[in-house]
Design a protein around this motif. Structure first.
Motif, mmCIF file in Angstrom:
data_model
loop_
_atom_site.group_PDB
_atom_site.id
_atom_site.type_symbol
_atom_site.label_atom_id
_atom_site.label_comp_id
_atom_site.label_asym_id
_atom_site.label_seq_id
_atom_site.Cartn_x
_atom_site.Cartn_y
_atom_site.Cartn_z
ATOM 1 N N PRO A 90 0.814 -1.224 0.000
ATOM 2 C CA PRO A 90 0.000 0.000 0.000
ATOM 3 C C PRO A 90 0.841 1.265 0.000
ATOM 4 N N ALA A 91 1.926 1.269 0.788
ATOM 5 C CA ALA A 91 2.779 2.455 0.866
ATOM 6 C C ALA A 91 3.436 2.741 -0.484
ATOM 7 N N ALA A 92 3.895 1.670 -1.168
ATOM 8 C CA ALA A 92 4.584 1.850 -2.451
ATOM 9 C C ALA A 92 3.632 2.357 -3.521
ATOM 10 N N VAL A 93 2.451 1.747 -3.603
ATOM 11 C CA VAL A 93 1.534 2.145 -4.662
ATOM 12 C C VAL A 93 1.049 3.579 -4.442
ATOM 13 N N ARG A 94 0.810 3.961 -3.198
ATOM 14 C CA ARG A 94 0.364 5.332 -2.935
ATOM 15 C C ARG A 94 1.472 6.344 -3.229
ATOM 16 N N ARG A 95 2.706 5.976 -2.980
ATOM 17 C CA ARG A 95 3.816 6.886 -3.282
ATOM 18 C C ARG A 95 3.879 7.164 -4.787
ATOM 19 N N HIS A 96 3.742 6.110 -5.575
ATOM 20 C CA HIS A 96 3.798 6.293 -7.026
ATOM 21 C C HIS A 96 2.557 7.008 -7.545
ATOM 22 N N LEU A 97 1.409 6.719 -6.964
ATOM 23 C CA LEU A 97 0.180 7.408 -7.367
ATOM 24 C C LEU A 97 0.284 8.904 -7.093
#
Length: 247
Positions: free
Chosen positions: A51-58
């Protein structure tokens, strides 16, 4: 003492990390294109990212105006808060490959002005005819069931860059609907290779809709188009009968 060799190793590692981040960010952008409108949680599951990785890229993609947030109201959710979903923004579509030369639009405008609307329609019809010639054998091989034909068409269109899907639609519970709406499919296209041209020349959308109807063998209705400002092109496909084939 900090050596030149250590500095080179540090720089090399930093460059690799940057390249990895960029590749992952491109995967996230492609994921939004393929699954959007999509939540951050669902996208993380699709891409196997935390979740942290995908939100960072989003967050980065949104800041770069490559994606944007749309608010969707869930069926049966009442007056609750709409859900946040991510979709590809126009600038993101351009990055993904629909940034055609302006000469294409200018050439069509000249064709329309000098020869007339009939010439423009003929040009769009040739494109549609080519799509039908290539898709017809694939759709026919799926048999006479409309749902199967729609799925086959979606797969064929995806290979051409439309990122299409055929989604079964069920009416809300306890809601009485006309018979022709009780069983249907929505053929969705998350990307349009001619989106920019279709914004000025609707005939491309019209001819494409006609081809979808001809291939599936039923009357379809175009609910939305990216050229008209929607996030996806959506075609309503009724499932009332199997297609009759000639002997």
């Amino acid at each position: 003492m900090y050596s030149v060799k250590q500095a080179d190793k540090t720089n090399s590692a930093g460059k690799r990390n940057t390249e990895t981040e960029e590749r992952t960010r491109d995967r996230v952008l492609q994921g939004v294109l393929s699954h959007g409108p999509v939540s951050a949680a669902a996208l993380g599951e699709h891409l196997n990212l935390t979740p942290a990785a995908v939100r960072r890229h989003l967050d980065v993609l949104e800041a770069d105006a490559l994606i944007e947030v749309t608010l969707l109201k869930k069926h049966g959710a009442g007056a609750g808060r709409p859900a946040r979903r991510y979709v590809v923004a126009p600038q993101g579509h351009a990055r993904l490959g629909n940034d055609y030369l302006h000469i294409a639009r200018n050439a069509l405008k000249i064709l329309q002005e000098k020869v007339g609307d009939a010439a423009l329609a003929s040009f769009a019809q040739e494109r549609a005819d080519d799509m039908e010639r290539r898709y017809r054998p694939i759709v026919e091989a799926a048999g006479t069931d409309i749902a199967a034909r729609a799925e086959a068409l979606a797969e064929a269109m995806t290979k051409d860059g439309f990122v299409a899907s055929a989604n079964s639609m069920a009416p809300p519970r306890r809601q009485k609907l006309p018979e022709h709406l009780l069983a249907s499919i929505q053929l969705c296209q998350a990307h349009c290779p001619v989106r920019d041209l279709a914004e000025d020349f609707q005939v491309f959308c019209d001819k494409e809709t006609e081809i979808i109807a001809d291939l599936l063998g039923v009357d379809v209705r175009r609910l939305s188009t990216m050229a008209g400002g929607a996030h996806v092109c959506t075609t309503h496909v009724p499932l009332l009968r199997s297609v009759e084939t000639s002997e």
